[in-house]
Design a protein around this motif. Structure first.
Motif, PDB file in Angstrom:
ATOM      1  N   ARG A  54     -49.315  -0.864  22.172  1.00  0.00           N
ATOM      2  CA  ARG A  54     -47.901  -0.900  22.549  1.00  0.00           C
ATOM      3  C   ARG A  54     -47.754  -0.354  23.960  1.00  0.00           C
ATOM      4  O   ARG A  54     -48.646   0.315  24.475  1.00  0.00           O
ATOM      5  CB  ARG A  54     -47.054  -0.103  21.570  1.00  0.00           C
ATOM      6  N   ALA A  55     -46.613  -0.657  24.570  1.00  0.00           N
ATOM      7  CA  ALA A  55     -46.313  -0.148  25.910  1.00  0.00           C
ATOM      8  C   ALA A  55     -44.799  -0.068  26.037  1.00  0.00           C
ATOM      9  O   ALA A  55     -44.078  -0.834  25.403  1.00  0.00           O
ATOM     10  CB  ALA A  55     -46.892  -1.068  26.982  1.00  0.00           C
ATOM     11  N   GLY A  56     -44.326   0.863  26.851  1.00  0.00           N
ATOM     12  CA  GLY A  56     -42.886   1.007  27.011  1.00  0.00           C
ATOM     13  C   GLY A  56     -42.522   1.487  28.394  1.00  0.00           C
ATOM     14  O   GLY A  56     -43.352   2.012  29.139  1.00  0.00           O
ATOM     15  N   ARG A  57     -41.257   1.264  28.731  1.00  0.00           N
ATOM     16  CA  ARG A  57     -40.723   1.714  30.016  1.00  0.00           C
ATOM     17  C   ARG A  57     -39.235   1.991  29.851  1.00  0.00           C
ATOM     18  O   ARG A  57     -38.514   1.208  29.236  1.00  0.00           O
ATOM     19  CB  ARG A  57     -40.909   0.636  31.078  1.00  0.00           C
ATOM     20  N   THR A  58     -38.788   3.109  30.383  1.00  0.00           N
ATOM     21  CA  THR A  58     -37.362   3.408  30.410  1.00  0.00           C
ATOM     22  C   THR A  58     -36.743   2.573  31.521  1.00  0.00           C
ATOM     23  O   THR A  58     -37.138   2.689  32.683  1.00  0.00           O
ATOM     24  CB  THR A  58     -37.109   4.906  30.643  1.00  0.00           C
ATOM     25  N   LEU A  59     -35.787   1.733  31.152  1.00  0.00           N
ATOM     26  CA  LEU A  59     -35.126   0.863  32.119  1.00  0.00           C
ATOM     27  C   LEU A  59     -33.966   1.567  32.802  1.00  0.00           C
ATOM     28  O   LEU A  59     -33.680   1.337  33.964  1.00  0.00           O
ATOM     29  CB  LEU A  59     -34.603  -0.402  31.431  1.00  0.00           C
ATOM     30  N   TYR A  60     -33.279   2.423  32.039  1.00  0.00           N
ATOM     31  CA  TYR A  60     -32.140   3.154  32.569  1.00  0.00           C
ATOM     32  C   TYR A  60     -32.043   4.493  31.855  1.00  0.00           C
ATOM     33  O   TYR A  60     -32.215   4.567  30.638  1.00  0.00           O
ATOM     34  CB  TYR A  60     -30.837   2.372  32.359  1.00  0.00           C
ATOM     35  N   HIS A  61     -31.771   5.540  32.624  1.00  0.00           N
ATOM     36  CA  HIS A  61     -31.600   6.875  32.056  1.00  0.00           C
ATOM     37  C   HIS A  61     -30.472   7.550  32.809  1.00  0.00           C
ATOM     38  O   HIS A  61     -30.634   7.960  33.946  1.00  0.00           O
ATOM     39  CB  HIS A  61     -32.897   7.666  32.188  1.00  0.00           C
ATOM     40  N   GLY A  62     -29.312   7.608  32.186  1.00  0.00           N
ATOM     41  CA  GLY A  62     -28.166   8.253  32.806  1.00  0.00           C
ATOM     42  C   GLY A  62     -27.802   9.516  32.047  1.00  0.00           C
ATOM     43  O   GLY A  62     -28.544   9.974  31.180  1.00  0.00           O
ATOM     44  N   ASP A  63     -26.651  10.073  32.377  1.00  0.00           N
ATOM     45  CA  ASP A  63     -26.210  11.296  31.711  1.00  0.00           C
ATOM     46  C   ASP A  63     -25.960  11.089  30.218  1.00  0.00           C
ATOM     47  O   ASP A  63     -26.225  11.965  29.424  1.00  0.00           O
ATOM     48  CB  ASP A  63     -24.933  11.829  32.361  1.00  0.00           C
ATOM     49  N   GLY A  64     -25.449   9.925  29.847  1.00  0.00           N
ATOM     50  CA  GLY A  64     -25.094   9.727  28.450  1.00  0.00           C
ATOM     51  C   GLY A  64     -25.743   8.537  27.797  1.00  0.00           C
ATOM     52  O   GLY A  64     -25.527   8.267  26.620  1.00  0.00           O
ATOM     53  N   LEU A  65     -26.571   7.807  28.525  1.00  0.00           N
ATOM     54  CA  LEU A  65     -27.134   6.569  28.003  1.00  0.00           C
ATOM     55  C   LEU A  65     -28.570   6.407  28.469  1.00  0.00           C
ATOM     56  O   LEU A  65     -28.906   6.757  29.603  1.00  0.00           O
ATOM     57  CB  LEU A  65     -26.292   5.391  28.527  1.00  0.00           C
ATOM     58  N   ARG A  66     -29.399   5.882  27.577  1.00  0.00           N
ATOM     59  CA  ARG A  66     -30.790   5.583  27.945  1.00  0.00           C
ATOM     60  C   ARG A  66     -31.161   4.244  27.334  1.00  0.00           C
ATOM     61  O   ARG A  66     -30.830   3.974  26.184  1.00  0.00           O
ATOM     62  CB  ARG A  66     -31.734   6.669  27.434  1.00  0.00           C
ATOM     63  N   GLN A  67     -31.841   3.403  28.106  1.00  0.00           N
ATOM     64  CA  GLN A  67     -32.342   2.145  27.564  1.00  0.00           C
ATOM     65  C   GLN A  67     -33.830   2.041  27.871  1.00  0.00           C
ATOM     66  O   GLN A  67     -34.258   2.235  29.008  1.00  0.00           O
ATOM     67  CB  GLN A  67     -31.607   0.938  28.133  1.00  0.00           C
ATOM     68  N   THR A  68     -34.585   1.736  26.811  1.00  0.00           N
ATOM     69  CA  THR A  68     -36.034   1.645  26.907  1.00  0.00           C
ATOM     70  C   THR A  68     -36.484   0.290  26.387  1.00  0.00           C
ATOM     71  O   THR A  68     -35.976  -0.191  25.383  1.00  0.00           O
ATOM     72  CB  THR A  68     -36.700   2.755  26.063  1.00  0.00           C
TER      73      THR A  68
END
Length: 143
Positions: A54-68
């Motif tokens: 498997r492999a992963g990457r955080t696409l967005y990491h803000g104060d209240g939201l994260r998308q991986t």
């Protein structure tokens, strides 16, 4: 529930942006787009050579939201873990099954599922790419 989650995400993002803009001397934020198909391909290539498959990457990491984004090869499992406050899975490619407390959900490419509010695991039924969008506890950022 999904509509509620999306509305919360929109509201909290706007609130955080407004609050952060007040504190920033220059609110010209450098935003970068992500080519989703290219990222899917890159992660699948990485997963094929990874010991954990498997492999992963955080696409967005803000104060209240994260998308991986996560690529999982067929048969790969993300072991049972706690559920975040609010989140959802979006299958971009392949098919996965989410195992919850004596229940399960099978979702395929193009489908979206709120993360169950319980300990759960994820198993790829085919080579798959998913995004996990998580609403983090943002109460600490409110005035």
């Amino acid at each position: 529930m999904l509509q509620r989650l999306l509305q919360i995400l929109i509201d909290e993002t706007r609130n955080c942006q407004k609050e952060n803009a007040k504190d920033m001397p220059n609110n010209n934020i450098d935003l970068t787009s992500i080519n989703i198909p290219d990222e899917q391909q890159r992660l699948m290539t990485t997963a094929r050579t990874a010991h954990a498959r498997r492999a992963g990457r955080t696409l967005y990491h803000g104060d209240g939201l994260r998308q991986t984004m996560v690529a999982l090869l067929n048969g790969t499992e993300l072991a049972e873990h706690e559920s975040p406050l609010e989140a959802f899975f979006h299958v971009l490619q392949g098919e996965v099954v989410i195992h919850g407390d004596n229940r399960q959900w099978q979702i395929a490419a193009g489908q979206l599922l709120p993360v169950p509010p319980e300990r759960h695991s994820v198993t790829a039924l085919k080579d798959s790419v998913i995004t996990l969008t998580v609403l983090r506890d943002v109460t600490v950022y409110r005035s």
